[in-house]
Design an enzyme around this catalytic site. Structure first.
Site, PDB file in Angstrom:
ATOM      1  N   LYS A  53      -1.560  -4.971  -2.496  1.00 42.91           N
ATOM      2  CA  LYS A  53      -2.322  -5.561  -1.386  1.00 42.91           C
ATOM      3  C   LYS A  53      -2.981  -6.862  -1.847  1.00 42.91           C
ATOM      4  CE  LYS A  53      -2.803  -1.090   0.768  1.00 42.91           C
ATOM      5  NZ  LYS A  53      -3.544   0.159   0.914  1.00 42.91           N
ATOM      6  N   GLN A  97      -9.361   2.192  -0.224  1.00 50.74           N
ATOM      7  CA  GLN A  97      -8.104   2.827  -0.624  1.00 50.74           C
ATOM      8  C   GLN A  97      -8.293   4.347  -0.650  1.00 50.74           C
ATOM      9  OE1 GLN A  97      -5.078   1.254  -1.163  1.00 50.74           O
ATOM     10  NE2 GLN A  97      -4.304   3.343  -1.217  1.00 50.74           N
ATOM     11  N   ASP A 120      -7.894  -1.504   8.648  1.00 51.05           N
ATOM     12  CA  ASP A 120      -6.952  -0.380   8.567  1.00 51.05           C
ATOM     13  C   ASP A 120      -6.831   0.339   9.905  1.00 51.05           C
ATOM     14  OD1 ASP A 120      -5.452   0.082   6.325  1.00 51.05           O
ATOM     15  OD2 ASP A 120      -7.060   1.047   5.202  1.00 51.05           O
TER      16      ASP A 120
END
Ligand code: NAP
Length: 305
Positions: A53, A97, A120
């Site tokens: 990422k 994460q 997200d």
């Protein structure tokens, strides 16, 4: 006849280049999109995902900061970090994460992220917005699948889509996105009786179960489209999806490979959401500043009333 391969790497490169252009436009307006990545613990797979990422951020010109916490970090440490990132006007997107170490509630952490920075798309507000058909930030993986289907010109409206997997991050939002495009959607999960009876009906089959080899050739409709979201590491270190690729590719019309299918699209969509976040927040801030200026200019007038 062999299925046409839907190339996620190629499409992800196109999306990243689209992002790069939008970042350049924002930078020339003196806004540098910034993504804050929070990593708690030292799980090797999570480290690899985070590195990928950060690499994508660098490639498209998004600034990134990594906030690494030890595996025994307290929940309050993560929550206060999130609150600080929420308040930082230079940070436009926050990504935590997953999975988090067991002492930390992923739900509490995700719900603490400011919804406008939840790139997200996991915050309750954004989940609700997707369900209500007013998406703000849609989860990256199903959003990537929709882009893959569109790029391969797969019709969606009126088609029967079967989603295997019903998780909050893939299966459920996937079903909602397909429904919004007027597919008829069936969602299967662990308790589904006779999985094959359902998958055989699929014009579009999306598999996100995390079970290597779950979908065999005799479970797929001839000429159907098969999207494999699964990422499974086998004991020999190789990465495979949930679909028996070699056999299913002889029967399906279109298929995504693993690796090189949905995975690269997930990261590309994260970049897109971060750019959208930066653009939306800068617009909001300008409006807000305007209203502050307006109030300052009209302070005397208001006092006089
Ligand atoms: P998850 O939270 O474990 O959910 C798995 C879902 O599959 C659950 O809904 C489960 O049903 C269902 N399921 C499991 N075994 C099944 C079976 N035999 N038959 C029917 N349904 C079954 O996993 P996830 O986070 O959604 O991820 C799924 C897979 O996608 C994993 O391999 C993950 O690594 C991968 N993934 C890939 C990407 C990418 O970028 N390509 C992104 C995210 C995830 P129940 O709800 O009944 O338990």
């Amino acid at each position: 006849m062999a299925a046409a391969i839907i190339d996620g790497r190629r499409l992800a490169a196109q999306v990243r280049s689209e992002c790069r252009e939008r970042v350049q436009a924002l930078v020339s307006a003196r806004i540098t999109p910034q993504l804050a990545v929070v990593l708690a613990g030292d799980e090797p797979a999570s480290r690899i995902y985070v590195q990928n990422k950060l690499k994508a951020c660098e490639e498209v010109g998004v600034a990134s900061t990594l906030h690494a916490l030890p595996h025994d970090a307290a929940e309050e440490d993560v929550l206060s970090l999130i609150r600080a990132l929420n308040a930082d006007p230079h940070v436009h997107g926050i990504l935590v994460q997953l999975p988090l170490p067991p002492q930390i509630s992923a739900q509490r952490v995700i719900f603490t992220i400011e919804a406008t920075k939840d790139v997200d798309g996991f915050h309750l507000y954004n989940v609700g917005a997707l369900a209500a058909g007013e998406p703000t930030f849609a989860p990256c993986t199903p959003q990537g699948v929709m882009r893959l289907l569109d790029a391969a010109a797969i019709p969606i409206e009126g088609q029967h889509a079967v989603v295997v997997g019903a998780s909050n991050i893939v299966g459920k939002p996937m079903a909602m996105m397909l429904m919004r495009r007027h597919a008829t959607v069936t969602v299967c999960h662990v308790k589904t009786r006779d999985l094959r009876a359902h998958t055989l009906q699929a014009d579009i089959l999306v598999v996100a179960a995390g079970r290597p080899g779950l979908i065999k050739a005799d479970m797929v409709r001839p000429g159907g489209t098969v999207i494999d979201v699964g990422i499974n590491r086998l004991p020999d270190g190789s990465i495979v999806g949930d679909v028996d690729f070699a056999a299913v590719a002889t029967k399906a019309g279109h298929i995504t490979p693993v690796p090189g299918g949905v995975g690269p699209m997930t990261i590309a969509m994260l970049m897109l959401n971060t750019v959208e976040a930066a653009a939306a927040q800068s617009k909001f801030r300008r409006t807000w500043q305007c209203s502050e200026e307006w109030h300052a200019q009209n302070a005397d007038l208001q006092k006089a009333r």
